[in-house]
Design an enzyme around this catalytic site. Sequence first.
Site, short mmCIF file in Angstrom:
data_model
loop_
_atom_site.label_atom_id
_atom_site.label_comp_id
_atom_site.label_asym_id
_atom_site.label_seq_id
_atom_site.Cartn_x
_atom_site.Cartn_y
_atom_site.Cartn_z
N LEU B 90 6.37 -1.91 -3.96
CA LEU B 90 5.13 -1.66 -3.22
C LEU B 90 4.62 -0.25 -3.43
O LEU B 90 4.26 0.44 -2.49
CB LEU B 90 5.32 -1.93 -1.72
CG LEU B 90 5.39 -3.40 -1.31
CD1 LEU B 90 5.56 -3.52 0.19
CD2 LEU B 90 4.14 -4.14 -1.76
N CYS B 91 4.67 0.21 -4.67
CA CYS B 91 4.10 1.53 -4.93
C CYS B 91 3.28 1.47 -6.22
O CYS B 91 3.39 2.30 -7.09
CB CYS B 91 5.16 2.60 -4.99
SG CYS B 91 6.62 2.15 -5.88
#
Lengths: 133, 297
Positions: B90-91
């Site tokens: 999630l980056c």
Amino acid sequence: MAGTFKFELVSPERIVMSVDADQVRLPGSDGDFTVLAGHSPVIANLRPGTVDVMVQGVTKRVFLKSGFADVQPDVLTVLAKDATDVAELTGARLAAEIEMAELAFKDAKHDEDRRMAYDAVMQLKLLQGGKAA
Amino acid sequence: MASLKDMRNRIASVKATRKITKAMQLVAAAKLRRAQEAATAARPYAQRMDQVLANVAGRVTNRDGASPLLVGTGKDDVHLLIVMTAERGLCGGFNGNIAKLARADANRLMAAGKKVKIMTVGRKGADNLRRDFGKQIVERIELRGVKQVNATHAEDVSGKVLAMFEKGEFDVATMYFAEFKSVIAQKPTALQLIPARVPEAKPADGKAAAGPTADYDYEPSEEEVLNFLLDRNISTQIFRGLLENAASEQGARMSAMDNATRNAGDMINKLTIKYNRQRQAQITKELIEIISGAEAL
């Protein structure tokens, strides 16, 4: 007195100390030596031990495990791995450090590492003895 | 056509997602600040290290018996790629970009007939490279649950690298990490660790220009000082990589989550408009039914 010079103690994480010092005693690998202002340029490896920094007549002691010093006439930079203020090294903390150093001594694979670890143990025990007395 | 109840649920779920991404963005922003501070605080050490190393190395390189850490083993048959990534996803493209760079290099080296070994630091890199290079991965280091990387972690990694080097398991080591340019820009970077890439002594610096390097005394000896420095240099560089990576990860996550939050907001607006239209249409329909019922009487 030859005046003061800039002393910087830098650990990988941050600058631990940056002061104008009168004199600094360093645990060089071939023996302790004291730096005053105007010292000739030296690069020296350090063994485990205490660094005594004298600022305006007050001495501050810092324990370091290894590192090296870059001495220039007006600047002294010590790049240390693991620098701890001796005032913080008391009781349980000190005991834990000694335990760790002894472990490192047992695990050491080279003579060089063993000697370093042995020095660390001895120096720490010395501190412990000094505190108790 | 989805019923009104379905649409209400849909809107509620997108709103919940937006709350989560918003929270993640704020957390990343706070962590980013800390990571940046740590990276800045570590800079003086690396700089001074570079300086001294440049001074010393220039004098010793040309002699016989110089450390293989500096001049290499004389071969470049086996390459070790140290791939540093995050522990979590999630980056945005953060992990993918680093892995992509490493993968391209690994493929290039293998096509040139070299042997490739991979050491991953961080779980995501291992996950990413496992399928293509399962056999090449020789070591995996995970820093799960580590809040703030410190010198000890770098020490662990460099200890493993040096141990492998001493056993002659590779000739060249390269480190892959994302350089932190700004919050929105992180650049995947490859940095050669062994043989050491010695920084140039800066002649622009007034003090260095006068050539004080020649005046230094060395204790115990130049060689020993240099060997110690080279050892330390590896872990300093790795530490720098880890710190840069930590900052980059948070930066990447922050902008990715910012995007996600904005998208969720757009989606909520669209869905709300649709929902209102449908609701109004239904009211109109009901009115018409009532009126036409009344007229029929």
